[in-house]
Design a protein around this motif. Structure first.
Motif, PDB file in Angstrom:
ATOM      1  N   VAL A  53      48.240  46.641  42.092  1.00  0.00           N
ATOM      2  CA  VAL A  53      48.460  46.900  40.757  1.00  0.00           C
ATOM      3  C   VAL A  53      47.303  47.037  39.987  1.00  0.00           C
ATOM      4  CG1 VAL A  53      49.299  45.155  38.751  1.00  0.00           C
ATOM      5  CG2 VAL A  53      50.533  45.272  40.910  1.00  0.00           C
ATOM      6  N   GLN A  54      46.107  46.204  40.061  1.00  0.00           N
ATOM      7  CA  GLN A  54      45.167  46.261  39.382  1.00  0.00           C
ATOM      8  C   GLN A  54      44.352  47.576  39.548  1.00  0.00           C
ATOM      9  OE1 GLN A  54      45.133  44.686  36.808  1.00  0.00           O
ATOM     10  NE2 GLN A  54      46.651  43.011  37.525  1.00  0.00           N
ATOM     11  N   PHE A  55      44.060  47.885  40.607  1.00  0.00           N
ATOM     12  CA  PHE A  55      43.360  49.322  41.158  1.00  0.00           C
ATOM     13  C   PHE A  55      44.261  50.364  40.446  1.00  0.00           C
ATOM     14  CE2 PHE A  55      40.768  46.685  43.801  1.00  0.00           C
ATOM     15  CZ  PHE A  55      39.541  47.314  43.698  1.00  0.00           C
ATOM     16  N   ALA A 121      43.623  48.177  27.508  1.00  0.00           N
ATOM     17  CA  ALA A 121      42.654  48.832  28.458  1.00  0.00           C
ATOM     18  C   ALA A 121      42.034  49.963  28.275  1.00  0.00           C
ATOM     19  CB  ALA A 121      43.289  49.085  29.825  1.00  0.00           C
ATOM     20  N   ASP A 122      42.174  50.437  27.084  1.00  0.00           N
ATOM     21  CA  ASP A 122      41.635  51.920  26.585  1.00  0.00           C
ATOM     22  C   ASP A 122      40.268  51.474  25.820  1.00  0.00           C
ATOM     23  OD1 ASP A 122      41.048  54.616  26.572  1.00  0.00           O
ATOM     24  OD2 ASP A 122      42.240  54.877  24.737  1.00  0.00           O
ATOM     25  N   ARG A 123      40.485  50.194  25.159  1.00  0.00           N
ATOM     26  CA  ARG A 123      39.548  49.703  24.381  1.00  0.00           C
ATOM     27  C   ARG A 123      38.440  48.528  24.908  1.00  0.00           C
ATOM     28  NH1 ARG A 123      43.798  51.430  21.865  1.00  0.00           N
ATOM     29  NH2 ARG A 123      43.702  52.564  19.724  1.00  0.00           N
ATOM     30  N   ILE A 124      38.970  47.769  25.601  1.00  0.00           N
ATOM     31  CA  ILE A 124      38.125  46.476  26.360  1.00  0.00           C
ATOM     32  C   ILE A 124      38.189  46.549  27.904  1.00  0.00           C
ATOM     33  CG2 ILE A 124      38.648  45.075  24.271  1.00  0.00           C
ATOM     34  CD1 ILE A 124      40.761  43.610  25.605  1.00  0.00           C
ATOM     35  N   PRO A 125      37.421  45.811  28.523  1.00  0.00           N
ATOM     36  CA  PRO A 125      37.116  45.951  29.964  1.00  0.00           C
ATOM     37  C   PRO A 125      38.351  45.474  30.589  1.00  0.00           C
ATOM     38  CG  PRO A 125      35.077  45.109  29.287  1.00  0.00           C
ATOM     39  CD  PRO A 125      36.026  45.097  27.906  1.00  0.00           C
ATOM     40  N   LEU A 126      38.730  45.960  31.643  1.00  0.00           N
ATOM     41  CA  LEU A 126      39.928  45.602  32.526  1.00  0.00           C
ATOM     42  C   LEU A 126      40.383  44.184  32.683  1.00  0.00           C
ATOM     43  CD1 LEU A 126      42.764  46.930  33.703  1.00  0.00           C
ATOM     44  CD2 LEU A 126      41.557  47.102  35.711  1.00  0.00           C
ATOM     45  N   ALA A 278      39.170  42.250  37.153  1.00  0.00           N
ATOM     46  CA  ALA A 278      37.829  42.298  36.999  1.00  0.00           C
ATOM     47  C   ALA A 278      37.117  42.859  38.125  1.00  0.00           C
ATOM     48  CB  ALA A 278      37.067  40.830  36.898  1.00  0.00           C
ATOM     49  N   MET A 279      37.419  42.633  39.266  1.00  0.00           N
ATOM     50  CA  MET A 279      36.874  43.435  40.480  1.00  0.00           C
ATOM     51  C   MET A 279      37.231  44.659  40.423  1.00  0.00           C
ATOM     52  SD  MET A 279      37.597  42.667  44.578  1.00  0.00           S
ATOM     53  CE  MET A 279      39.301  42.922  44.313  1.00  0.00           C
ATOM     54  N   ALA A 280      38.388  45.258  40.250  1.00  0.00           N
ATOM     55  CA  ALA A 280      38.611  46.648  40.328  1.00  0.00           C
ATOM     56  C   ALA A 280      38.095  47.326  38.957  1.00  0.00           C
ATOM     57  CB  ALA A 280      40.475  46.744  39.641  1.00  0.00           C
ATOM     58  N   GLY A 281      37.759  46.818  37.916  1.00  0.00           N
ATOM     59  CA  GLY A 281      37.169  47.317  36.672  1.00  0.00           C
ATOM     60  C   GLY A 281      35.606  47.566  37.229  1.00  0.00           C
ATOM     61  N   PHE A 282      35.037  46.706  38.048  1.00  0.00           N
ATOM     62  CA  PHE A 282      33.811  46.875  38.413  1.00  0.00           C
ATOM     63  C   PHE A 282      33.715  47.963  39.330  1.00  0.00           C
ATOM     64  CE2 PHE A 282      30.490  45.677  41.419  1.00  0.00           C
ATOM     65  CZ  PHE A 282      29.341  45.799  40.833  1.00  0.00           C
ATOM     66  N   LEU A 283      34.412  47.925  40.531  1.00  0.00           N
ATOM     67  CA  LEU A 283      34.455  48.909  41.532  1.00  0.00           C
ATOM     68  C   LEU A 283      34.853  50.287  40.921  1.00  0.00           C
ATOM     69  CD1 LEU A 283      35.738  46.938  44.330  1.00  0.00           C
ATOM     70  CD2 LEU A 283      33.363  47.181  43.891  1.00  0.00           C
ATOM     71  N   ALA A 288      30.786  46.044  34.606  1.00  0.00           N
ATOM     72  CA  ALA A 288      30.379  44.898  35.061  1.00  0.00           C
ATOM     73  C   ALA A 288      30.434  43.695  34.080  1.00  0.00           C
ATOM     74  CB  ALA A 288      28.702  45.078  35.046  1.00  0.00           C
ATOM     75  N   LEU A 289      30.755  42.433  34.794  1.00  0.00           N
ATOM     76  CA  LEU A 289      30.906  41.219  33.680  1.00  0.00           C
ATOM     77  C   LEU A 289      29.662  40.369  33.735  1.00  0.00           C
ATOM     78  CD1 LEU A 289      34.332  40.069  34.790  1.00  0.00           C
ATOM     79  CD2 LEU A 289      34.033  41.365  32.832  1.00  0.00           C
ATOM     80  N   SER A 290      29.516  39.709  32.351  1.00  0.00           N
ATOM     81  CA  SER A 290      28.356  38.944  32.437  1.00  0.00           C
ATOM     82  C   SER A 290      29.020  37.365  33.115  1.00  0.00           C
ATOM     83  CB  SER A 290      27.895  38.556  30.861  1.00  0.00           C
ATOM     84  OG  SER A 290      28.948  37.669  30.234  1.00  0.00           O
ATOM     85  N   THR A 291      27.845  36.690  33.388  1.00  0.00           N
ATOM     86  CA  THR A 291      28.188  35.015  33.965  1.00  0.00           C
ATOM     87  C   THR A 291      29.087  34.608  33.165  1.00  0.00           C
ATOM     88  OG1 THR A 291      25.996  35.174  35.026  1.00  0.00           O
ATOM     89  CG2 THR A 291      27.161  33.044  35.014  1.00  0.00           C
ATOM     90  N   THR A 292      29.014  34.773  31.753  1.00  0.00           N
ATOM     91  CA  THR A 292      29.904  33.975  30.829  1.00  0.00           C
ATOM     92  C   THR A 292      31.372  34.471  30.987  1.00  0.00           C
ATOM     93  OG1 THR A 292      27.881  33.672  29.211  1.00  0.00           O
ATOM     94  CG2 THR A 292      30.273  33.400  28.489  1.00  0.00           C
ATOM     95  N   ASP A 293      31.308  35.863  31.213  1.00  0.00           N
ATOM     96  CA  ASP A 293      32.711  36.410  31.180  1.00  0.00           C
ATOM     97  C   ASP A 293      33.445  35.870  32.333  1.00  0.00           C
ATOM     98  OD1 ASP A 293      32.513  37.831  28.929  1.00  0.00           O
ATOM     99  OD2 ASP A 293      31.717  39.499  29.618  1.00  0.00           O
ATOM    100  N   ALA A 294      32.631  36.159  33.587  1.00  0.00           N
ATOM    101  CA  ALA A 294      33.304  35.590  34.785  1.00  0.00           C
ATOM    102  C   ALA A 294      33.591  34.204  34.944  1.00  0.00           C
ATOM    103  CB  ALA A 294      32.157  35.787  35.887  1.00  0.00           C
ATOM    104  N   LEU A 295      32.786  33.268  34.124  1.00  0.00           N
ATOM    105  CA  LEU A 295      33.291  32.059  34.140  1.00  0.00           C
ATOM    106  C   LEU A 295      34.416  31.615  33.180  1.00  0.00           C
ATOM    107  CD1 LEU A 295      32.783  28.878  34.508  1.00  0.00           C
ATOM    108  CD2 LEU A 295      31.213  28.923  32.563  1.00  0.00           C
TER     109      LEU A 295
END
Length: 335
Positions: A53-55, A121-126, A278-283, A288-295
């Motif tokens: 789904v996410q990929f 998704a067209d405007r902000i990270p997945l 988040a992983m699909a968006g990165f790969l 890339a997500l910041s540490t704060t975003d990941a938390l």
């Protein structure tokens, strides 16, 4: 976005004996290795469905420069509708006006959810889009449960959203965040009408018909935005790939898994989708997500899992009157 999943999706389903095997608690001792592997098989199917789904959503983002966000929604819904109608071959006769009203409402919710999500998704990270979207089902779960404990999970999710905004949504595209939150509202509506459709239509017939309704509603929007771009062979091919990854494949995998997997476990696994996104968006998209975003995403995932575990009653089962099969409410058919 997968019209396929989240915290409120575990409502009113039974916990079969297989859960004892999964936990190693069956018959007073640890499960045998072979039994444990058999129990983990459906878990792998659900995880594979979530990855698909996410990929698929990430591939859709790559397609947006060619076909536009609304064009991608049209291609995905139309291709998925054609596949589901061909496979399910739902009967068009023998349904009441209330049946058709329910399936149309389900289709509207499905189309709205996908349209708003792809605009986000067209405007902000997945990963951020899915995290904000999952708040819709989470709020629905809290409201439906009426348990004080779920207010704790709601507070945890709110903390995640505050972290995600960095103290203010000005660091995010405000329109994109609004679209994601709107998609969450439509996801909550999707869950409600998915349950009602499942009670009125056998097997996946209601889903196939609702997907067709969503495709028809999205077609004018896609044509207005993209026009002839929609029929470019490469665009059609990528659109079909998005439909396969975001709809057909995950729905099939989840259907197979639910034959052997406790529904609460299924819902917990679905709560992991913001992290998978988040992983699909990165790969795929190099987001890339910041540490704060990941938390922040971890807090929302934890709140969703906690809400599932707090609101799932044991020993209950929901059956559709026409099929007699166990159902999970709100199985989102994919972004």
């Amino acid at each position: 976005m997968n019209d396929s999943r989240s915290a409120a999706e575990a409502a009113a389903v039974g916990v079969p004996e297989a859960v004892a095997t999964l936990d190693g608690a069956g018959h007073g001792g640890p499960a045998r290795p072979g039994a444990r592997r058999a129990a983990l098989g459906p878990v792998a199917l659900v995880v594979a469905g979530g990855l698909s789904v996410q990929f698929g959503a990430a591939v859709a983002v790559l397609l947006m420069p060619k076909a536009g966000a609304l064009g991608v929604v049209t291609l995905r819904l139309a291709a998925a509708a054609l596949v589901l109608l061909a496979v399910c071959r739902p009967a068009l006769r023998g349904h009441s006006r209330a049946d058709w009203g329910t399936v149309v409402a389900f289709g509207v919710a499905m189309g709205g959810m996908n349209t708003l999500f792809y605009q986000a998704a067209d405007r902000i990270p997945l990963g951020v889009a899915v995290t904000l979207e999952v708040l819709g089902p989470l709020v629905l779960s809290v409201v439906a449960s009426r348990r004080l404990l779920n207010l704790v999970w709601a507070g945890l999710a709110l903390g995640g959203v505050v972290l995600l905004s960095g103290g203010g949504f000005d660091r995010l595209d405000m329109v994109g965040a609004a679209f994601a939150l709107g998609a969450g509202v439509m996801w909550a509506a999707y869950i409600v009408f998915s349950a009602r459709t499942g009670r009125r239509f056998p097997q996946a017939d209601g889903l196939a018909l609702a997907m067709a309704v969503a495709a028809v509603l999205s077609l004018p929007l896609g044509i207005m935005e993209s026009g002839s771009k929609l029929v470019v062979p490469t665009t059609l091919g990528l659109g079909a790939a998005v439909a396969l990854l975001s709809s057909v494949l995950p729905y099939t995998l989840e259907l197979m898994a639910l034959r052997r997997l406790p529904a609460p476990t299924f819902a917990v696994l679905m709560s992991l989708e913001p992290a998978i996104a988040a992983m699909a968006g990165f790969l795929i998209l190099d987001q890339a997500l910041s540490t704060t975003d990941a938390l922040a995403i971890a807090l929302v995932v934890g709140a969703s899992i906690g809400a599932v575990r707090a609101t799932t009653p044991r020993g209950t089962m929901e059956k559709g009157p026409k099929s007699g099969r166990r159902r999970v409410r709100g199985n989102r058919e994919g972004h």
